[in-house]
Design a protein around this motif. Structure first.
Motif, short mmCIF file in Angstrom:
data_model
loop_
_atom_site.label_atom_id
_atom_site.label_comp_id
_atom_site.label_asym_id
_atom_site.label_seq_id
_atom_site.Cartn_x
_atom_site.Cartn_y
_atom_site.Cartn_z
N MET A 94 0.85 -1.20 0.00
CA MET A 94 0.00 0.00 0.00
C MET A 94 0.88 1.24 0.00
O MET A 94 1.83 1.34 0.76
CB MET A 94 -0.89 0.00 1.24
N ASP A 95 0.57 2.19 -0.86
CA ASP A 95 1.32 3.43 -0.93
C ASP A 95 1.10 4.22 0.35
O ASP A 95 -0.03 4.52 0.72
CB ASP A 95 0.85 4.22 -2.15
N SER A 96 2.19 4.59 1.02
CA SER A 96 2.05 5.27 2.31
C SER A 96 1.90 6.77 2.19
O SER A 96 1.71 7.45 3.17
CB SER A 96 3.27 4.95 3.20
N ASP A 97 1.99 7.29 0.97
CA ASP A 97 1.88 8.74 0.81
C ASP A 97 1.12 9.05 -0.48
O ASP A 97 1.60 9.79 -1.33
CB ASP A 97 3.26 9.38 0.77
N SER A 98 -0.09 8.50 -0.61
CA SER A 98 -0.82 8.67 -1.86
C SER A 98 -1.50 10.03 -1.97
O SER A 98 -1.96 10.40 -3.02
CB SER A 98 -1.88 7.57 -2.01
N ALA A 99 -1.56 10.78 -0.89
CA ALA A 99 -2.16 12.11 -0.93
C ALA A 99 -1.28 13.07 -0.14
O ALA A 99 -0.70 12.70 0.87
CB ALA A 99 -3.57 12.09 -0.35
N PRO A 100 -1.16 14.32 -0.60
CA PRO A 100 -0.31 15.28 0.11
C PRO A 100 -0.97 15.74 1.38
O PRO A 100 -2.19 15.61 1.55
CB PRO A 100 -0.22 16.44 -0.90
N ILE A 103 -6.33 6.63 12.93
CA ILE A 103 -6.20 8.06 13.24
C ILE A 103 -5.09 8.22 14.26
O ILE A 103 -5.09 7.56 15.31
CB ILE A 103 -7.50 8.64 13.82
N SER A 104 -4.16 9.12 13.98
CA SER A 104 -3.05 9.36 14.89
C SER A 104 -2.83 10.87 15.02
O SER A 104 -2.84 11.58 14.02
CB SER A 104 -1.78 8.69 14.35
N GLY A 105 -2.69 11.34 16.25
CA GLY A 105 -2.38 12.74 16.48
C GLY A 105 -3.51 13.58 17.03
O GLY A 105 -3.27 14.66 17.58
N ILE A 153 -4.19 10.43 8.95
CA ILE A 153 -5.27 9.48 8.67
C ILE A 153 -4.71 8.46 7.68
O ILE A 153 -4.31 8.83 6.57
CB ILE A 153 -6.50 10.17 8.06
N THR A 154 -4.65 7.20 8.07
CA THR A 154 -4.15 6.14 7.20
C THR A 154 -5.31 5.22 6.84
O THR A 154 -5.99 4.70 7.72
CB THR A 154 -3.03 5.34 7.88
N ILE A 155 -5.53 5.04 5.55
CA ILE A 155 -6.70 4.31 5.06
C ILE A 155 -6.26 3.00 4.40
O ILE A 155 -5.45 3.01 3.48
CB ILE A 155 -7.49 5.17 4.06
N HIS A 156 -6.79 1.92 4.90
CA HIS A 156 -6.51 0.59 4.33
C HIS A 156 -7.41 0.37 3.12
O HIS A 156 -8.55 0.84 3.11
CB HIS A 156 -6.80 -0.47 5.40
N PRO A 157 -6.93 -0.31 2.10
CA PRO A 157 -7.82 -0.65 0.98
C PRO A 157 -9.04 -1.43 1.48
O PRO A 157 -8.94 -2.17 2.47
CB PRO A 157 -6.95 -1.53 0.07
N PRO A 158 -10.20 -1.26 0.85
CA PRO A 158 -11.41 -1.98 1.29
C PRO A 158 -11.18 -3.49 1.34
O PRO A 158 -10.56 -4.07 0.44
CB PRO A 158 -12.44 -1.60 0.23
N ALA A 195 -3.38 -0.59 15.06
CA ALA A 195 -2.42 -0.33 16.15
C ALA A 195 -1.02 -0.09 15.60
O ALA A 195 -0.26 0.73 16.15
CB ALA A 195 -2.42 -1.51 17.12
N ALA A 196 -0.69 -0.76 14.50
CA ALA A 196 0.64 -0.58 13.91
C ALA A 196 0.80 0.78 13.24
O ALA A 196 1.92 1.27 13.07
CB ALA A 196 0.91 -1.69 12.89
N GLN A 197 -0.32 1.42 12.86
CA GLN A 197 -0.26 2.73 12.19
C GLN A 197 -0.24 3.89 13.18
O GLN A 197 0.18 5.00 12.83
CB GLN A 197 -1.48 2.92 11.26
N VAL A 198 -0.74 3.68 14.38
CA VAL A 198 -0.87 4.77 15.35
C VAL A 198 0.49 5.07 15.97
O VAL A 198 1.12 4.20 16.58
CB VAL A 198 -1.89 4.42 16.45
N VAL A 199 0.93 6.30 15.78
CA VAL A 199 2.25 6.71 16.27
C VAL A 199 2.14 7.21 17.70
O VAL A 199 1.40 8.16 17.97
CB VAL A 199 2.82 7.84 15.37
N PRO A 200 2.85 6.57 18.65
CA PRO A 200 2.81 7.06 20.04
C PRO A 200 3.34 8.50 20.09
O PRO A 200 4.27 8.86 19.36
CB PRO A 200 3.75 6.10 20.78
N ASP A 201 2.73 9.32 20.95
CA ASP A 201 3.21 10.69 21.08
C ASP A 201 3.80 10.89 22.47
O ASP A 201 3.70 10.04 23.33
CB ASP A 201 2.09 11.70 20.80
#
Length: 279
Positions: A1-7, A217-219, A238-243, A266-272
């Protein structure tokens, strides 16, 4: 999955614009972003959020019966989400499978860090979704009744089959293409860590044969911590998984699907830096 498909998007950028529309929108965006800079970190923004939410709820009660939930969401919910996210200097990064496909009804399963999650998701997912919310939201003056008037669904999280029946009944009344938004933990995380997921979103997706879209959702917890009144500037991802197609899945697949999605989110959420502090 592309991790930066939108700016990353900031202030009033709803989606990419060009030409004449961009030249008109740019000075407005700049002024509102500057205005937002004066508001952040102060109770003035919180008061703005309270007033805007109360007015949106009142508008829903008055006009949703005439407009219908779909147009009510487009003319009330989206402007409300736009106002609350544009008036705060928050930089939003959208990653993964965005824009979401397919165009039809979906079930979104997201984690829940903050009350700021709701306007963020309604602004940037840009889909016609009905929020499956906990019954306690109905105790908030105007807000609960206004949300229900717009087609959102209040359920008792402990009701089990009765809650599922209520969701299925509401689904049957929706126009084609209307989906559902679940905060899969069932409540906000107080420390930023992803809590164990409930099975409701995954059961509904499988029983109705709808694609499931995991969203991390992170942050937002740093922007609007639980228990806080003022808000802070910051960055939200906001990180979106393919359907995930659910056709052909059954009862035995609910738990494995739930656990798989929970692990991915859980793997996408960055601890702050504030993690561990309940705010």
């Amino acid at each position: 999955m592309d991790s930066d498909s939108a700016p990353p998007v900031f202030g009033l950028a709803w989606q990419p614009m060009s030409g004449k529309i961009a030249s008109i929108a740019a000075p407005i965006t700049a002024r509102l972003a500057a205005f937002g800079g004066l508001l952040w970190g102060h109770t003035l923004y919180a008061l703005l959020a309270i007033i805007a939410t109360a007015l949106a709820a009142l508008a829903a009660l008055l006009f949703a019966p005439l407009l219908g939930a779909e147009r009510g969401g487009r003319w009330i919910t989206r402007p409300w989400a736009l106002l609350l996210t544009a008036a705060l200097p928050v930089r939003v990064h959208i990653r993964g499978a965005w824009p979401i496909a397919p165009a039809g009804a979906i079930v979104v399963a997201a984690n829940h860090q903050s009350q700021f999650d709701v306007p963020v998701l309604y602004r940037w997912l840009n889909r016609d979704l009905r929020w499956v919310m906990k019954q306690e939201v109905m105790n908030i003056p105007l807000v609960g009744r206004g949300a229900v008037a717009l087609g959102h669904i209040a359920i008792d999280r402990n009701a089990g089959p009765e809650a599922r029946r209520r969701i299925e009944e509401k689904l049957a009344t929706f126009n084609p293409g209307v989906g559902l938004l679940f905060f899969a933990e069932g409540t906000r995380s107080r420390d930023g860590r992803v809590l164990p997921f409930k099975s409701g979103a995954f059961r509904i997706a499988i029983e109705q044969g709808l694609p499931l879209v995991p969203v991390a959702i992170s942050g937002t917890r740093r922007v609007f911590p639980p228990g806080a009144f003022g808000l802070r500037p910051g960055e939200v991802t906001i990180t979106i998984h393919p359907p995930i197609e659910t056709a052909g899945l059954g009862e035995d697949d609910i738990k494995p699907l739930r656990d798989r999605v929970q692990h991915w989110i859980a793997a996408q959420v960055v601890p702050d830096a504030g993690q561990g502090d309940a705010g």
